[in-house]
Each structure stands twice: as C-alpha cells, then as structure tokens.
Design a protein around this motif. Sequence first.
Motif, PDB file in Angstrom:
ATOM      1  N   ILE A 153       0.888  -1.264  -0.096  1.00  9.53           N
ATOM      2  CA  ILE A 153       0.085  -0.026  -0.001  1.00  9.53           C
ATOM      3  C   ILE A 153       0.869   1.241   0.024  1.00  9.53           C
ATOM      4  CG2 ILE A 153      -1.653   1.312   1.406  1.00  9.53           C
ATOM      5  CD1 ILE A 153      -2.837  -1.324   2.441  1.00  9.53           C
ATOM      6  N   GLY A 154       2.129   1.067   0.612  1.00  9.71           N
ATOM      7  CA  GLY A 154       2.906   2.280   0.823  1.00  9.71           C
ATOM      8  C   GLY A 154       3.370   2.821  -0.595  1.00  9.71           C
ATOM      9  N   LEU A 155       3.811   1.686  -1.365  1.00  5.07           N
ATOM     10  CA  LEU A 155       4.329   1.779  -2.657  1.00  5.07           C
ATOM     11  C   LEU A 155       3.500   2.422  -3.627  1.00  5.07           C
ATOM     12  CD1 LEU A 155       6.298  -1.841  -3.417  1.00  5.07           C
ATOM     13  CD2 LEU A 155       7.247   0.591  -2.825  1.00  5.07           C
ATOM     14  N   LEU A 156       1.886   1.928  -3.461  1.00  6.47           N
ATOM     15  CA  LEU A 156       0.967   2.496  -4.201  1.00  6.47           C
ATOM     16  C   LEU A 156       0.920   4.005  -3.913  1.00  6.47           C
ATOM     17  CD1 LEU A 156      -1.463   2.724  -6.278  1.00  6.47           C
ATOM     18  CD2 LEU A 156      -2.789   1.718  -4.268  1.00  6.47           C
ATOM     19  N   LEU A 157       0.893   4.329  -2.754  1.00  7.34           N
ATOM     20  CA  LEU A 157       0.657   5.701  -2.202  1.00  7.34           C
ATOM     21  C   LEU A 157       1.932   6.748  -2.638  1.00  7.34           C
ATOM     22  CD1 LEU A 157      -0.740   5.323   1.502  1.00  7.34           C
ATOM     23  CD2 LEU A 157      -1.987   5.913  -0.594  1.00  7.34           C
ATOM     24  N   GLY A 158       3.119   5.742  -2.794  1.00  6.03           N
ATOM     25  CA  GLY A 158       4.234   6.776  -2.925  1.00  6.03           C
ATOM     26  C   GLY A 158       3.963   7.018  -4.542  1.00  6.03           C
ATOM     27  N   TYR A 159       3.664   6.098  -5.265  1.00  2.00           N
ATOM     28  CA  TYR A 159       3.448   6.228  -6.950  1.00  2.00           C
ATOM     29  C   TYR A 159       2.627   7.485  -6.974  1.00  2.00           C
ATOM     30  CZ  TYR A 159       1.802   6.067 -11.631  1.00  2.00           C
ATOM     31  OH  TYR A 159       1.592   6.314 -12.833  1.00  2.00           O
ATOM     32  N   LEU A 160       1.244   7.461  -6.097  1.00  2.00           N
ATOM     33  CA  LEU A 160       0.349   8.371  -6.414  1.00  2.00           C
ATOM     34  C   LEU A 160       0.630   9.807  -5.940  1.00  2.00           C
ATOM     35  CD1 LEU A 160      -2.690   6.516  -5.516  1.00  2.00           C
ATOM     36  CD2 LEU A 160      -2.162   7.053  -7.506  1.00  2.00           C
ATOM     37  N   ARG A 161       1.550   9.790  -4.903  1.00  2.47           N
ATOM     38  CA  ARG A 161       2.089  10.924  -4.487  1.00  2.47           C
ATOM     39  C   ARG A 161       3.049  11.783  -5.566  1.00  2.47           C
ATOM     40  NH1 ARG A 161       4.834  15.053  -4.104  1.00  2.47           N
ATOM     41  NH2 ARG A 161       5.956  15.656  -2.576  1.00  2.47           N
ATOM     42  N   TYR A 162       3.668  10.855  -6.306  1.00  2.00           N
ATOM     43  CA  TYR A 162       4.667  11.380  -7.407  1.00  2.00           C
ATOM     44  C   TYR A 162       3.557  11.640  -8.612  1.00  2.00           C
ATOM     45  CZ  TYR A 162       6.676  10.476 -12.066  1.00  2.00           C
ATOM     46  OH  TYR A 162       6.769  10.671 -13.253  1.00  2.00           O
ATOM     47  N   ARG A 163       2.668  10.892  -8.805  1.00  2.00           N
ATOM     48  CA  ARG A 163       1.926  11.106 -10.059  1.00  2.00           C
ATOM     49  C   ARG A 163       1.008  12.354  -9.700  1.00  2.00           C
ATOM     50  NH1 ARG A 163      -1.085   8.249 -14.148  1.00  2.00           N
ATOM     51  NH2 ARG A 163      -3.112   9.225 -14.559  1.00  2.00           N
ATOM     52  N   SER A 164       0.468  12.660  -8.855  1.00  2.58           N
ATOM     53  CA  SER A 164      -0.518  13.745  -8.544  1.00  2.58           C
ATOM     54  C   SER A 164       0.415  14.938  -7.950  1.00  2.58           C
ATOM     55  CB  SER A 164      -1.312  13.478  -7.649  1.00  2.58           C
ATOM     56  OG  SER A 164      -0.912  13.233  -6.032  1.00  2.58           O
ATOM     57  N   ASN A 165       1.476  14.933  -7.286  1.00  2.00           N
ATOM     58  CA  ASN A 165       2.088  15.990  -6.559  1.00  2.00           C
ATOM     59  C   ASN A 165       1.272  16.471  -5.690  1.00  2.00           C
ATOM     60  OD1 ASN A 165       4.525  17.743  -6.168  1.00  2.00           O
ATOM     61  ND2 ASN A 165       3.730  19.121  -7.609  1.00  2.00           N
ATOM     62  N   SER A 166       0.496  15.594  -4.913  1.00  2.00           N
ATOM     63  CA  SER A 166      -0.269  16.144  -3.854  1.00  2.00           C
ATOM     64  C   SER A 166      -0.361  15.127  -2.630  1.00  2.00           C
ATOM     65  CB  SER A 166      -1.544  16.222  -4.118  1.00  2.00           C
ATOM     66  OG  SER A 166      -2.427  16.379  -3.222  1.00  2.00           O
ATOM     67  N   THR A 167       0.043  15.421  -1.585  1.00  5.04           N
ATOM     68  CA  THR A 167      -0.062  14.597  -0.320  1.00  5.04           C
ATOM     69  C   THR A 167      -1.327  14.579   0.278  1.00  5.04           C
ATOM     70  OG1 THR A 167       2.296  15.231   0.158  1.00  5.04           O
ATOM     71  CG2 THR A 167       1.009  14.278   2.185  1.00  5.04           C
ATOM     72  N   TRP A 168      -2.139  15.658   0.012  1.00  6.92           N
ATOM     73  CA  TRP A 168      -3.520  15.730   0.315  1.00  6.92           C
ATOM     74  C   TRP A 168      -4.329  14.375  -0.105  1.00  6.92           C
ATOM     75  CZ3 TRP A 168      -4.710  17.626   4.613  1.00  6.92           C
ATOM     76  CH2 TRP A 168      -4.470  18.746   4.929  1.00  6.92           C
ATOM     77  N   LEU A 169      -3.935  13.845  -1.416  1.00  4.67           N
ATOM     78  CA  LEU A 169      -4.586  12.796  -2.066  1.00  4.67           C
ATOM     79  C   LEU A 169      -4.148  11.313  -1.269  1.00  4.67           C
ATOM     80  CD1 LEU A 169      -6.009  11.514  -4.239  1.00  4.67           C
ATOM     81  CD2 LEU A 169      -3.793  11.378  -5.724  1.00  4.67           C
TER      82      LEU A 169
END
Length: 263
Positions: free
Chosen positions: A225-241
């Motif tokens: 799950i951490g890997l997924l959230l890390g990728y989404l953080r990179y993709r969206s440039n948003s920690t709120w996401l």
Amino acid sequence: MDSLNPESPAALAPAVDARSTPRIWKFWGTTLWGFVVFAGMFIGQLAVVGWFLLRQSEAIDRESFGEAVRIVVSHGLTISLSVITGLPAVAAVLWIAIRIKGARFADYLALRSFSWTNLAIGVVALFVLVMGWDALSRATGREVEPGFMGDVLKTARDDGALWLLLFAFCVAAPVTEEFFARGFLYRGWSESFLRVPGAIILSSLVWTGLHLQYNWYFLGEVFSIGLLLGYLRYRSNSTWLTIILHGLNNLAAVIQTILLTGS
C-alpha cells in the motif's frame, strides 16, 4: 505510464521558476530529521501512556510495571489518544525542519489540490490491491483482519471511545503518517541520489516500520500500500490525495473488522 525518473519532463511538471524553489533537505538531512520526527511522535504518544499509568488506582511496583504497561497500551482509548497526540508533535518538528530551510510548510509537504481523475485512479487501485491481499488471506487460511484490530475495537467500545478511535485511525493517523512519509521523507529523498523510485521504496519501508504491531503477512500488505501511495504522491504531486486514500483505507479496515468480529 509516466517514467519515474525525476529528470523526465513528466516528473518536472508543473514547471517552477528555479529562483523561487525552496531549499530542500537532501538524503542525510531528511534522514536525520526523520529520526527527530519519529522521536517527537514517540514522546507524544508515550506521554499518553504515562498519564494513564499515573491514573492507576493500584500502586505499581517494579514487578507489576510491565503488566500494567501492557494493559494500558492494549486499550482502545489509550491507543486513540496516543495516535491523536502524535499529530501535533510530528507537525511541530516538521514545521521547525521546514522553516530552517526557509520554505512554506504546505509547499514543502505538497499540500496541494488534486484532480478527480487521480482520486478515482487511487480509489480503484487501492481497492484492487486490498481485495487481492484479502483473497490471498482466504486462500491460505489466514485471518482477513489482524487480531490487533478486533481487540482494539472491542476495548474502545467498552470504554465508550469508539468514535474517538474512528477519528484517530481515519483522520489523525493518516495525516500524521502521510505528512511524515509521503510528505517530508519523499520530498527530500526524491531530490537526492535516490531519485523518485528509491524515495518511494525507502519511505514505504519506513512507513511499514510504524506498523510493527502486525505480523509479517500484514506488514507485506502495508508495504505494498505504501508503494501505491508513493506512486500516487509522485503522479499527483499532492500529499492531500494520499492522506484521503489512507483515511479511506483505514475506514474500510475498521468497518470490515466490525462486520467480521461483531465489535
């Protein structure tokens, strides 16, 4: 799929004037401040445990101290309050570290808006990932939810603190952990020699280390799950996401545990 190389055009978007880019803690600075943040979180949570121990009606000697601590930390009310008190402690240390670099708190931690597309992608991907782990649990004869969750929910309900536990697990914990892992650690490490892939992996490992109450199987799920959230953080440039997705995941886990255990 976009490249995870931060030197690629996708990783550089949105374009920022280099003169206005704040200074960033690189690998060692981020790592050392990470230890300080963890210490702040630990002290904030330990203060709650200490307060409950002091409220014990019976005298605690050296022989009974360990058992008294075990009883206190196993209660849902204690866990809820310790998680909640960890948030201001972590935020305070992060604020100091970020201000030393002359950056704005929200900018450094990427507390920015995100698109509905990225939210939808995150929800679907998280659902598929968690359902995959649940299916594997059933196929291998494992419990779908760790026993820790059921025990905590039961004691929280007995203490009349179920609502507080929900707030701690679904709001306070996601904000605290995402500020730390996908906000601060990812930001500094991704701009060091680790680059984006290394930052995603290492921040996920650190985040997994915050969940040592689980066995190795559930730690594997947490890491994925951490890997997924890390990728989404990179993709969206948003920690709120990632905060919102983290909170939704925890809420789903709580509801599932209630349904499975009748807590």
